[in-house]
Design a protein around this motif. Structure first.
Motif, PDB file in Angstrom:
ATOM      1  N   CYS A  49       0.829  -1.208   0.000  1.00  0.00           N
ATOM      2  CA  CYS A  49       0.000   0.000   0.000  1.00  0.00           C
ATOM      3  C   CYS A  49       0.862   1.256   0.000  1.00  0.00           C
ATOM      4  O   CYS A  49       0.569   2.224  -0.717  1.00  0.00           O
ATOM      5  CB  CYS A  49      -0.940  -0.011   1.201  1.00  0.00           C
ATOM      6  SG  CYS A  49      -2.274  -1.229   1.071  1.00  0.00           S
ATOM      7  N   ASN A  52       2.167   1.898  -3.408  1.00  0.00           N
ATOM      8  CA  ASN A  52       1.120   2.362  -4.330  1.00  0.00           C
ATOM      9  C   ASN A  52       0.552   3.730  -3.950  1.00  0.00           C
ATOM     10  O   ASN A  52      -0.309   4.264  -4.662  1.00  0.00           O
ATOM     11  CB  ASN A  52      -0.019   1.337  -4.384  1.00  0.00           C
ATOM     12  CG  ASN A  52       0.346   0.104  -5.185  1.00  0.00           C
ATOM     13  OD1 ASN A  52       1.133   0.173  -6.125  1.00  0.00           O
ATOM     14  ND2 ASN A  52      -0.216  -1.039  -4.811  1.00  0.00           N
ATOM     15  N   GLY A 239      -3.720  -5.239  -5.168  1.00  0.00           N
ATOM     16  CA  GLY A 239      -2.699  -4.667  -6.030  1.00  0.00           C
ATOM     17  C   GLY A 239      -3.299  -3.940  -7.217  1.00  0.00           C
ATOM     18  O   GLY A 239      -2.863  -2.842  -7.582  1.00  0.00           O
ATOM     19  N   GLY A 242      -5.221  -0.932  -5.748  1.00  0.00           N
ATOM     20  CA  GLY A 242      -4.315  -0.032  -5.048  1.00  0.00           C
ATOM     21  C   GLY A 242      -3.420   0.767  -5.975  1.00  0.00           C
ATOM     22  O   GLY A 242      -3.032   1.894  -5.652  1.00  0.00           O
ATOM     23  N   SER A 243      -3.088   0.201  -7.118  1.00  0.00           N
ATOM     24  CA  SER A 243      -2.205   0.883  -8.071  1.00  0.00           C
ATOM     25  C   SER A 243      -2.976   1.624  -9.153  1.00  0.00           C
ATOM     26  O   SER A 243      -2.368   2.194 -10.060  1.00  0.00           O
ATOM     27  CB  SER A 243      -1.270  -0.138  -8.733  1.00  0.00           C
ATOM     28  OG  SER A 243      -2.010  -1.111  -9.463  1.00  0.00           O
ATOM     29  N   SER A 244      -4.307   1.652  -9.063  1.00  0.00           N
ATOM     30  CA  SER A 244      -5.135   2.213 -10.135  1.00  0.00           C
ATOM     31  C   SER A 244      -5.206   3.732 -10.119  1.00  0.00           C
ATOM     32  O   SER A 244      -5.595   4.352 -11.110  1.00  0.00           O
ATOM     33  CB  SER A 244      -6.559   1.651 -10.036  1.00  0.00           C
ATOM     34  OG  SER A 244      -7.211   2.150  -8.865  1.00  0.00           O
TER      35      SER A 244
END
Length: 383
Positions: A49, A52, A239, A242-244
């Motif tokens: 987290c 990201n 993932g 969270g990375s979007s």
């Protein structure tokens, strides 16, 4: 549980703390938490987290333990999610802050309890998916500090949430104009995405959910409504979501334990970055038949809404575990497998971690074969 009964229940565990072979001497069935793996899981999710650029507000419904919530906060989580007012009350009593109750509270009794909870834990947040509920909460919080709320958007799970971005936007505008409520942002949890086995299909489904969320956020920002908190996602999509760049925080819960259900799901990056830390230990109590043995862990010891438990003990690794009643399990012996003796301990990865945890009063915490602590599951069984 009275103090006397609780002390008797803890007694057998307490006597084993520090013993080098305490793990092999537990009263069964017992719920075991491997702290070495647990600690690594907590740190790993926090690191993901952090990398990201999103906050972690893990879900306490997975563990129902203020001790675990405190460990997550100490590792960097900004708070915890709670599925029920019961869980939130237990967390607040233990001094855990940053509470988000992720399901609407609509009855008079629960709204009254929410008022009392917010007096103890003022930063508590609730979600709203219905205008009538917004009005009821506004009335209940008259004369009190305003309640912090999120508008809840249904992104396909069809459990709670406004039915589409337009309906959620209408509700958000209404909340923003309603006294005693402070709009803080949006919840959009895709629980139905988390256990899609194929990684590509899970990613595509989560992306569709994010498109609905982005549509709502665009409407709210154009209207200058608050969108500072955008919360959702879980272990299965942590993932991807969270990375979007869409979510500001992640609600993952199962990552601290993992279970047989997640063992059937492909991770988009190869192997899951989290290990198995939660086990049920059971004893063989009958071994009279040539093709099976019977254990003391049946349907009262494992959740039933997942795959069968997975035996990890070396002597019967890979053997099929089934249920032979409320108190009994059945292990089918394949050709060439060693035959366990009565009293032999077997350990199993649990079927579904969340509902298995709530069947027990304590986590027996181990490092290797040593019992190092006992943590009460203090948010279970509250009325």
């Amino acid at each position: 549980m009275t103090a006397e009964i609780e002390q008797k229940a803890l007694g057998p565990f307490a006597a084993l703390i520090g013993a080098p072979d305490g793990r092999k001497r537990l009263n069964t069935p017992s719920l075991i938490l491997d702290l070495d793996v647990f600690d690594a899981n907590v740190a790993r999710m926090q690191a993901i987290c952090d990398a990201n650029g999103v906050n972690l507000r893990p879900h306490a419904k997975s563990h129902k333990s203020s001790r675990i919530a405190q460990a997550q906060r100490e590792a960097g989580a900004i708070g915890v999610c709670c599925a029920t007012i019961n869980e939130a009350e237990a967390m607040a009593v233990a001094g855990v802050g940053g509470l988000l109750i992720t399901a609407p509270l609509v009855t008079d009794v629960k709204i009254s309890r929410l008022c009392d909870l917010c007096a103890r834990a003022p930063d508590t947040m609730a979600v709203i998916d219905n205008a009538d509920n917004a009005l009821a909460l506004s009335a209940a919080f008259a004369g009190r500090p305003a309640l912090n709320v999120l508008v809840d958007l249904d992104i396909g799970h069809h459990r709670t949430g406004a039915v589409d971005p337009a309906a959620a936007f209408k509700l958000a505008r209404m909340i923003a104009a309603t006294p005693n409520l402070t709009l803080q942002g949006v919840q959009a949890y895709g629980g139905h995405f988390q256990h899609i086995p194929d990684a590509a299909k899970r990613g595509a489904a989560a992306a569709q959910g994010r498109e609905q969320l982005k549509a709502l956020l665009a409407l709210m920002r154009d209207a200058q409504l608050e969108t500072g908190i955008v919360t959702g996602a879980g272990t299965g999509t942590h993932g991807l979501d969270g990375s979007s760049g869409v979510f500001t925080e992640i609600q993952a819960g199962s990552y601290i334990f993992m279970d047989a259900e997640y063992a059937t799901i492909n991770y988009e990056g190869g192997d899951w970055p989290f290990g198995f830390s939660l086990f049920v230990q059971t004893s063989v109590l009958s071994a009279n038949l040539p093709t099976q043995v019977t254990t003391d862990a049946g349907t009262k010891s494992f959740a039933l809404n997942g795959p069968p438990p997975r035996i990890v003990s070396a002597s019967l690794h890979g053997a099929a575990y089934g249920f032979a009643g409320d108190e009994h399990g059945r292990v089918m012996l394949e050709h060439g497998m060693g035959r366990p003796q009565i009293g032999e301990r077997l350990e199993c990865i649990v079927s579904h971690c969340d509902p298995t945890v709530c069947l027990y009063d304590y986590f027996v915490c181990v490092r290797g074969q040593k019992v190092v602590d006992v943590w009460k599951i203090d948010a279970r069984g509250r009325a």
